[in-house]
Design a protein around this motif. Structure first.
Motif: not given
Length: 258
Positions: A93-96, A200, A202-204, A206-207
């Motif tokens: 998980d990139a966020r984690q 908050q 963007d997922s990109s 974080l990836t």
């Protein structure tokens, strides 16, 4: 007055009266010295009791702060373990990973409340403290805490902290600090991480950040060394908590603070 009487009695060769006058003078001086000694002893007892009360207050605050610092670094250690796990897999998980890697670089430091102790030492008043408190525990606590401060400074200036915060974009770091960072206790000392992490970003982003962290071999290497630094802080803080409990017991405080 007494001297005039002695002179008169000597002129009259009234040796009994001379002896009596001399006795009165000696007894008066003795009583005066005893009263002065008693007043000094009473003042020392009062000052000693004041020192004890102030030391208790300082150490009770230190106990809370040190316990919170201990819990904080245990959370940092857990983040190191989690970051190490996520760095070793390509599909984690990139966020984690970003959160764990950032939290693994955190540090906190709380200096002891040592104004009372320094005053006692500089004034040479250690003898006014209770016998059980004058032993090694009290001085060892303040000396040991200084040593722990040096260890914590190495966490603050670690190469891992510099490396990971150079990789994570500034806007991501700001977002982590705003919604996923430290919480403070009643003494405004860092006590742990927020239970609910609101990030908050963007997922990109974080990836892409997670990929940079995984692709840099120094991150994993420095992370492992970061673990040893944090483990040392945990060990030292655990020792400080035990020392504070023992000193409070010797000062008449509660033996069971936890």
């Amino acid at each position: 007055m007494i001297l005039r009487r002695v002179i008169e009695h000597v002129k009259e060769q009234n040796w009994t009266a001379v002896a009596l006058d001399f006795f009165i003078v000696v007894v008066g001086v003795f009583i005066g010295i005893q009263v002065a000694n008693w007043n000094e002893a009473r003042g020392d007892r009062a000052l000693g009791e004041d020192y004890v009360q102030r030391l208790r207050a300082d150490l009770e605050r230190d106990f809370v702060a040190t316990s919170d610092i201990l819990n904080y670094y245990q959370a940092v250690r857990d983040s190191i373990v989690e970051a190490d796990r996520l760095l070793s897999t390509d599909d984690g998980d990139a966020r984690q990973l970003v959160i764990a890697a950032y939290r693994a670089s955190e540090f906190a430091s709380t200096p002891p409340n040592r104004a009372t102790w320094d005053q006692i030492v500089s004034s040479g008043h250690l003898g006014l403290l209770p016998d059980g408190a004058v032993g090694s525990d009290l001085s060892e606590y303040y000396t040991f805490d200084e040593s722990n401060a040096v260890t914590i400074s190495r966490v603050e200036g670690s190469s891992y902290r510099q490396a990971v915060r150079s990789i994570i974009p500034l806007d991501v770091q700001i977002a982590i600090r705003e919604g996923c960072s430290d919480v403070l206790n009643d003494f405004l000392v860092i006590a742990g991480f927020m239970n609910e992490c609101r990030l908050q970003v963007d997922s990109s982003v974080l990836t892409a950040t997670a990929e940079k962290l995984r692709s840099d071999p120094e991150i994993s290497e420095e992370l492992r060394y970061q673990y040893s630094r944090v483990a040392s802080v945990i060990n030292n803080s655990t020792g400080n908590v035990v020392l504070i409990e023992r000193v409070l017991a010797s000062l008449g405080g509660s033996e069971e603070k936890s």
